[in-house]
Design a protein around this motif. Structure first.
Motif, mmCIF file in Angstrom:
data_model
loop_
_atom_site.group_PDB
_atom_site.id
_atom_site.type_symbol
_atom_site.label_atom_id
_atom_site.label_comp_id
_atom_site.label_asym_id
_atom_site.label_seq_id
_atom_site.Cartn_x
_atom_site.Cartn_y
_atom_site.Cartn_z
ATOM 1 N N ALA A 39 20.134 -27.025 37.092
ATOM 2 C CA ALA A 39 20.554 -28.072 36.158
ATOM 3 C C ALA A 39 19.418 -28.504 35.233
ATOM 4 O O ALA A 39 18.288 -28.016 35.315
ATOM 5 C CB ALA A 39 21.082 -29.271 36.946
ATOM 6 N N SER A 40 19.741 -29.451 34.392
ATOM 7 C CA SER A 40 18.794 -29.969 33.396
ATOM 8 C C SER A 40 17.733 -30.846 34.058
ATOM 9 O O SER A 40 17.896 -31.285 35.201
ATOM 10 C CB SER A 40 19.548 -30.813 32.373
ATOM 11 N N PRO A 41 16.666 -31.143 33.329
ATOM 12 C CA PRO A 41 15.645 -32.049 33.857
ATOM 13 C C PRO A 41 16.209 -33.413 34.255
ATOM 14 O O PRO A 41 15.746 -34.015 35.225
ATOM 15 C CB PRO A 41 14.643 -32.175 32.702
ATOM 16 N N GLY A 42 17.211 -33.907 33.541
ATOM 17 C CA GLY A 42 17.808 -35.199 33.887
ATOM 18 C C GLY A 42 18.442 -35.196 35.268
ATOM 19 O O GLY A 42 18.295 -36.142 36.038
ATOM 20 N N VAL A 43 19.167 -34.124 35.579
ATOM 21 C CA VAL A 43 19.795 -33.997 36.898
ATOM 22 C C VAL A 43 18.713 -33.878 37.973
ATOM 23 O O VAL A 43 18.781 -34.536 39.013
ATOM 24 C CB VAL A 43 20.746 -32.784 36.942
ATOM 25 N N LYS A 44 17.704 -33.060 37.701
ATOM 26 C CA LYS A 44 16.613 -32.895 38.667
ATOM 27 C C LYS A 44 15.889 -34.215 38.906
ATOM 28 O O LYS A 44 15.495 -34.519 40.034
ATOM 29 C CB LYS A 44 15.644 -31.819 38.185
ATOM 30 N N HIS A 45 15.742 -35.000 37.875
ATOM 31 C CA HIS A 45 15.087 -36.304 38.007
ATOM 32 C C HIS A 45 15.915 -37.232 38.906
ATOM 33 O O HIS A 45 15.364 -37.924 39.767
ATOM 34 C CB HIS A 45 14.885 -36.920 36.619
ATOM 35 N N ALA A 46 17.229 -37.249 38.708
ATOM 36 C CA ALA A 46 18.105 -38.080 39.543
ATOM 37 C C ALA A 46 18.059 -37.626 41.000
ATOM 38 O O ALA A 46 18.010 -38.445 41.923
ATOM 39 C CB ALA A 46 19.536 -38.037 39.015
ATOM 40 N N TYR A 47 18.063 -36.325 41.216
ATOM 41 C CA TYR A 47 18.008 -35.757 42.568
ATOM 42 C C TYR A 47 16.683 -36.118 43.234
ATOM 43 O O TYR A 47 16.641 -36.529 44.395
ATOM 44 C CB TYR A 47 18.184 -34.242 42.456
ATOM 45 N N ARG A 48 15.594 -35.988 42.462
ATOM 46 C CA ARG A 48 14.287 -36.361 43.003
ATOM 47 C C ARG A 48 14.254 -37.846 43.354
ATOM 48 O O ARG A 48 13.693 -38.236 44.377
ATOM 49 C CB ARG A 48 13.183 -36.040 41.998
ATOM 50 N N GLY A 49 14.865 -38.668 42.513
ATOM 51 C CA GLY A 49 14.918 -40.099 42.803
ATOM 52 C C GLY A 49 15.609 -40.381 44.123
ATOM 53 O O GLY A 49 15.187 -41.249 44.893
ATOM 54 N N LEU A 50 16.670 -39.645 44.395
ATOM 55 C CA LEU A 50 17.386 -39.793 45.661
ATOM 56 C C LEU A 50 16.500 -39.381 46.835
ATOM 57 O O LEU A 50 16.419 -40.089 47.851
ATOM 58 C CB LEU A 50 18.655 -38.938 45.603
ATOM 59 N N LEU A 51 15.803 -38.265 46.694
ATOM 60 C CA LEU A 51 14.887 -37.815 47.739
ATOM 61 C C LEU A 51 13.746 -38.809 47.937
ATOM 62 O O LEU A 51 13.386 -39.148 49.063
ATOM 63 C CB LEU A 51 14.337 -36.429 47.404
ATOM 64 N N GLU A 52 13.172 -39.288 46.840
ATOM 65 C CA GLU A 52 12.079 -40.266 46.935
ATOM 66 C C GLU A 52 12.539 -41.533 47.653
ATOM 67 O O GLU A 52 11.807 -42.098 48.460
ATOM 68 C CB GLU A 52 11.550 -40.617 45.539
ATOM 69 N N ARG A 53 13.759 -41.974 47.353
ATOM 70 C CA ARG A 53 14.275 -43.190 48.014
ATOM 71 C C ARG A 53 14.422 -42.969 49.518
ATOM 72 O O ARG A 53 14.006 -43.797 50.321
ATOM 73 C CB ARG A 53 15.599 -43.603 47.389
ATOM 74 N N MET A 54 15.021 -41.842 49.894
ATOM 75 C CA MET A 54 15.207 -41.555 51.312
ATOM 76 C C MET A 54 13.855 -41.429 52.014
ATOM 77 O O MET A 54 13.631 -42.024 53.069
ATOM 78 C CB MET A 54 16.016 -40.272 51.492
ATOM 79 N N ALA A 55 12.951 -40.652 51.432
ATOM 80 C CA ALA A 55 11.635 -40.454 52.030
ATOM 81 C C ALA A 55 10.870 -41.775 52.106
ATOM 82 O O ALA A 55 10.188 -42.047 53.095
ATOM 83 C CB ALA A 55 10.838 -39.421 51.238
ATOM 84 N N GLY A 56 10.999 -42.603 51.077
ATOM 85 C CA GLY A 56 10.326 -43.901 51.081
ATOM 86 C C GLY A 56 10.832 -44.820 52.166
ATOM 87 O O GLY A 56 10.045 -45.501 52.834
#
Length: 196
Positions: free
Chosen positions: A121-138
């Motif tokens: 996907a686009s960088p925008g989708v990857k950014h949203a996905y990373r945000g989800l991972l960062e939240r869970m990991a945090g």
């Protein structure tokens, strides 16, 4: 008479939720705008009052999971957001690796349901996905036994998130129920060991 801002927001949320479910079931490329709007009981023309592209909607559908409350979807699970420390991390792991989560395709976390789609996907989708991972990991890092805010806590949070997501991705792909359960149990055991 024009619709109120509140009505427009509720409609947008309905479109996002219908899209999220369809993306979980079929993946990004196999879902059409017409299908999403039919699921939301709206016309295709209404889509463009809320989103410019399907990919913009995909970004929002992935990001929306950050506010997911497991008790809303699976009330039978033991989840208390007021718990702290290791008890909070253990319950997070247990809910994420639960049979209810595994069996609920519509309710899957996008990190389980959509990794291949996001990778393309686009960088925008990857950014949203990373945000989800960062939240869970945090959330896991704050609760997993290492001093909060340290590099050790971050590594532990990331490792726990990767272990949980990876375990569920593998379990989701296996048809043999005994093996699926073995994967979930092994993942849960190792995650608990990281927490304690």
């Amino acid at each position: 008479m024009p619709y109120s801002a509140e009505h427009k927001q509720r409609t947008r949320e309905r479109i996002v939720e219908c899209a999220r479910v369809l993306f979980n079931r079929k993946g990004f490329t196999e879902v059409s705008i017409d299908e999403i709007m039919a699921s939301a009981r709206l016309t295709r023309g209404g889509f463009y009052n809320h989103f410019r592209t399907k990919e913009e909607l995909f970004v929002e559908a992935v990001a929306a999971y950050q506010d997911f409350n497991p008790v809303d979807r699976w009330p039978q699970l033991d989840f208390d957001p007021g718990r702290r420390g290791a008890a909070f991390a253990r319950q997070m792991v247990d809910v994420y690796l639960s049979r209810e989560h595994l069996d609920d395709i519509d309710g899957h976390c996008p990190m389980i349901a959509l990794p291949s789609d996001v990778a393309r996907a686009s960088p925008g989708v990857k950014h949203a996905y990373r945000g989800l991972l960062e939240r869970m990991a945090g959330m896991l890092a704050q609760s997993a036994g290492a001093p909060a805010g340290t590099q050790t806590a971050r590594r532990r949070g990331l490792a726990l998130a990767a272990l949980c997501v990876g375990g569920m991705v593998l379990a989701r792909t296996i048809e043999d129920d005994t093996f699926r359960e073995e994967i979930r149990a092994a993942t849960r055991t190792m995650a608990h060991e990281l927490i304690d």
